[in-house]
Design a protein around this motif. Structure first.
Motif, PDB file in Angstrom:
ATOM      1  N   LEU A   1       0.809  -1.219   0.000  1.00  0.00           N
ATOM      2  CA  LEU A   1       0.000   0.000   0.000  1.00  0.00           C
ATOM      3  C   LEU A   1       0.844   1.272   0.000  1.00  0.00           C
ATOM      4  N   GLY A   2       2.166   1.107  -0.189  1.00  0.00           N
ATOM      5  CA  GLY A   2       3.026   2.276  -0.321  1.00  0.00           C
ATOM      6  C   GLY A   2       3.873   2.610   0.881  1.00  0.00           C
ATOM      7  N   TRP A   3       4.031   1.647   1.819  1.00  0.00           N
ATOM      8  CA  TRP A   3       4.816   1.908   3.021  1.00  0.00           C
ATOM      9  C   TRP A   3       4.285   3.170   3.716  1.00  0.00           C
ATOM     10  N   GLU A   4       5.204   3.969   4.253  1.00  0.00           N
ATOM     11  CA  GLU A   4       4.785   5.167   4.999  1.00  0.00           C
ATOM     12  C   GLU A   4       4.235   6.273   4.098  1.00  0.00           C
ATOM     13  N   ARG A   5       4.494   6.186   2.804  1.00  0.00           N
ATOM     14  CA  ARG A   5       3.955   7.205   1.899  1.00  0.00           C
ATOM     15  C   ARG A   5       2.538   6.876   1.437  1.00  0.00           C
ATOM     16  N   GLY A   6       2.031   5.717   1.798  1.00  0.00           N
ATOM     17  CA  GLY A   6       0.646   5.380   1.521  1.00  0.00           C
ATOM     18  C   GLY A   6      -0.286   6.009   2.538  1.00  0.00           C
ATOM     19  N   PHE A   7      -1.576   5.753   2.388  1.00  0.00           N
ATOM     20  CA  PHE A   7      -2.548   6.392   3.277  1.00  0.00           C
ATOM     21  C   PHE A   7      -2.447   5.919   4.719  1.00  0.00           C
ATOM     22  N   LEU A   8      -1.791   4.752   4.947  1.00  0.00           N
ATOM     23  CA  LEU A   8      -1.662   4.273   6.321  1.00  0.00           C
ATOM     24  C   LEU A   8      -0.625   5.055   7.116  1.00  0.00           C
ATOM     25  N   GLY A   9       0.372   5.629   6.438  1.00  0.00           N
ATOM     26  CA  GLY A   9       1.418   6.347   7.147  1.00  0.00           C
ATOM     27  C   GLY A   9       2.328   5.417   7.934  1.00  0.00           C
ATOM     28  N   TYR A  10       2.869   5.890   9.019  1.00  0.00           N
ATOM     29  CA  TYR A  10       3.820   5.128   9.839  1.00  0.00           C
ATOM     30  C   TYR A  10       3.097   4.272  10.882  1.00  0.00           C
ATOM     31  N   PRO A  11       3.720   3.152  11.281  1.00  0.00           N
ATOM     32  CA  PRO A  11       3.144   2.386  12.397  1.00  0.00           C
ATOM     33  C   PRO A  11       3.215   3.196  13.685  1.00  0.00           C
ATOM     34  N   VAL A  12       2.177   3.130  14.475  1.00  0.00           N
ATOM     35  CA  VAL A  12       2.148   3.822  15.768  1.00  0.00           C
ATOM     36  C   VAL A  12       2.069   2.831  16.919  1.00  0.00           C
ATOM     37  N   GLY A  13       2.020   1.575  16.602  1.00  0.00           N
ATOM     38  CA  GLY A  13       2.030   0.526  17.610  1.00  0.00           C
ATOM     39  C   GLY A  13       2.689  -0.712  17.037  1.00  0.00           C
ATOM     40  N   ASP A  14       3.121  -1.621  17.897  1.00  0.00           N
ATOM     41  CA  ASP A  14       3.660  -2.896  17.438  1.00  0.00           C
ATOM     42  C   ASP A  14       2.514  -3.839  17.077  1.00  0.00           C
ATOM     43  N   GLU A  15       2.840  -4.884  16.376  1.00  0.00           N
ATOM     44  CA  GLU A  15       1.858  -5.927  16.106  1.00  0.00           C
ATOM     45  C   GLU A  15       1.437  -6.568  17.422  1.00  0.00           C
TER      46      GLU A  15
END
Length: 462
Positions: free
Chosen positions: A366-380
């Motif tokens: 989905l485009g890594w951090e440049r996709g609409f999800l952005g950066y992870p803010v929590g761990d799995e």
């Protein structure tokens, strides 16, 4: 003027001259083995009587100094600068206190500072507490000048430098490098240059660490230009203390990053086995460099390095790094990728977060951090029926039966309000997709549809 301290120092050094010559003649490498398992701190300091890699025809110059005279520091620094040489300076705490300007000049020139105890006692005659006091008082003197030895030590009189108890006491404090020497020029005895140069010719070996003395009554300073010229005439070049304790792929990677001038700073340990044969790790002030056969050498540092270590480093689900810490394409964050399909991503806003496996693969698609999800803010984390990771712009859910799918925006808000994976909808079985008049996401227990005109989210059965 010869003082009582000078006499004591000379007497102690004289006891080790014959041993130093023997080691140099036989070419013995007494870098004591360091036992470490699973990227753990070493239990004993590593002892370097020669460089970690004894093959290249290079040597390292070092100079010792105690309190009784400052030595001609400007002259020594000029000679080293003119010859492009970075040396090591093993200084006692009382020297640092008495001659702060000289110590600042040594450090400003880029030379390696080494803790030589506070007042130069024989370490085998001290208790563990007394050894700690010697090291602490000396290091405190450096710190008052804004300097550090980064856990490097040189034993006064060479006393106990291979003693297991001394090495264990050093390691318990985080002083993991005991920087010894291959031979002493004996200039501290006031011998003429001819004697010093004769010892250089007889005892120099590849990787050798040359001990000289900075005191004003030592003849080493006067002989230094001739020592350098003689070594070059013998076909030797010069390395520095920082590089001398590294080797192989890790050493070359450290050098390529900028060595001590890089984010890694000074080496803190010798190279150690990371997990099993065919792996290695070396700790530095600012991070660690890992190597594994077929993967090469890569560094981790900073918040990502701390998180990696906290997870168990190479014994964790991540395994070995396969990249250095790298800026993200959008310029906001940093990341390291690891061998088992995981990554650690960091931004100032989110901290260092772990993403791996099928969820990472979905995020990547989905485009890594440049996709609409952005950066992870929590761990799995574990959720009912599967796993999930939260991102700035949504969440990705996974189970073995459903695969990995994203949910975001108004649909995600309604989904969570209905209990998320624990509610009647259960896990998603599709990403959000376009339908006439809006968007939709499908779940095991039904669907959620967002209306582009009204903004309302409605629920339907499968």
């Amino acid at each position: 003027m010869t003082t009582a301290a000078t006499v004591r120092s000379r007497a102690g050094r004289a006891l080790t001259v014959a041993l130093g010559a023997l080691l140099a003649v036989t070419g013995a490498l007494l870098t004591a083995p360091v036992a470490a398992a699973d990227d753990a701190p070493p239990a004993r300091a590593a002892v370097f009587t020669r460089g970690a890699d004894p093959g290249p025809r290079v040597v390292t110059l070092t100079l010792d100094a105690d309190w009784y005279t400052p030595g001609d520091v400007p002259r020594v620094l000029q000679i080293l600068r003119d010859n492009g040489i970075t040396a090591g300076f093993a200084l006692t705490g009382r020297y640092v206190e008495r001659y702060p300007d000289q110590v600042r000049a040594i450090a400003a020139a880029g030379h390696k500072l080494i803790n030589h105890s506070y007042d130069h006692p024989a370490f085998t005659g001290l208790t563990t507490a007394q050894r700690a006091d010697q090291l602490d008082r000396a290091e405190a003197a450096f710190r008052r000048l804004g300097l550090t030895t980064a856990g490097w030590f040189r034993a006064p009189y060479r006393d106990g430098y291979l003693d297991d108890g001394v090495r264990a006491d050093l390691a318990a404090r985080g002083d993991w490098i005991s920087y010894d020497w291959t031979f002493d020029t004996t200039g501290y005895l006031g011998v003429p240059s001819e004697v010093i140069l004769d010892r250089v010719r007889r005892y120099t070996v590849p990787g050798g660490i040359v001990l000289m003395h900075l005191s004003s009554d030592s003849t080493d300073t006067a002989a230094l230009p001739a020592v350098i010229a003689t070594l070059r005439g013998m076909g030797y070049g010069f390395t520095d203390p920082y590089r001398s304790v590294t080797r192989g792929a890790i050493g070359w990677h450290y050098a390529g990053l900028g060595a001590q001038r890089s984010v890694l700073g000074d080496p803190r340990t010798a190279e150690m086995v990371a997990t099993t044969a065919g792996t290695a790790v070396q700790w530095f002030e600012g991070g660690r460099v890992y190597w594994r056969d077929a993967l090469g050498a890569h560094e981790v540092h900073g918040a990502i390095g701390a998180r990696f270590a906290g997870l168990g480093s190479v014994t964790s689900l991540l395994g070995f790094p396969v990249t250095d810490e790298t800026p993200t394409p959008d310029g906001t964050g940093r990341f390291n990728h690891f061998e088992h399909g995981g990554s650690l991503y960091w931004t100032p806003a989110t901290g260092a977060r772990l993403v791996y496996g099928a969820i990472r693969a979905k995020w990547a698609s989905l485009g890594w951090e440049r996709g609409f999800l952005g950066y992870p803010v929590g761990d799995e984390v574990g959720v009912t029926g599967g796993r999930a990771s939260q991102f700035q712009g949504g969440s990705v859910y996974w189970s073995a039966a459903t695969g990995a799918h994203e949910v975001h925006g108004a649909i995600l808000g309604r989904y969570l309000a209905q209990g998320g994976t624990a509610g009647r909808l259960g896990l998603p079985v599709s990403d959000e997709y376009t339908v006439p008049g809006g968007r939709r996401s499908d779940f095991r227990g039904g669907w959620l549809r967002w209306d582009a005109v009204t903004g309302a989210v409605t629920t339907g059965n499968p």
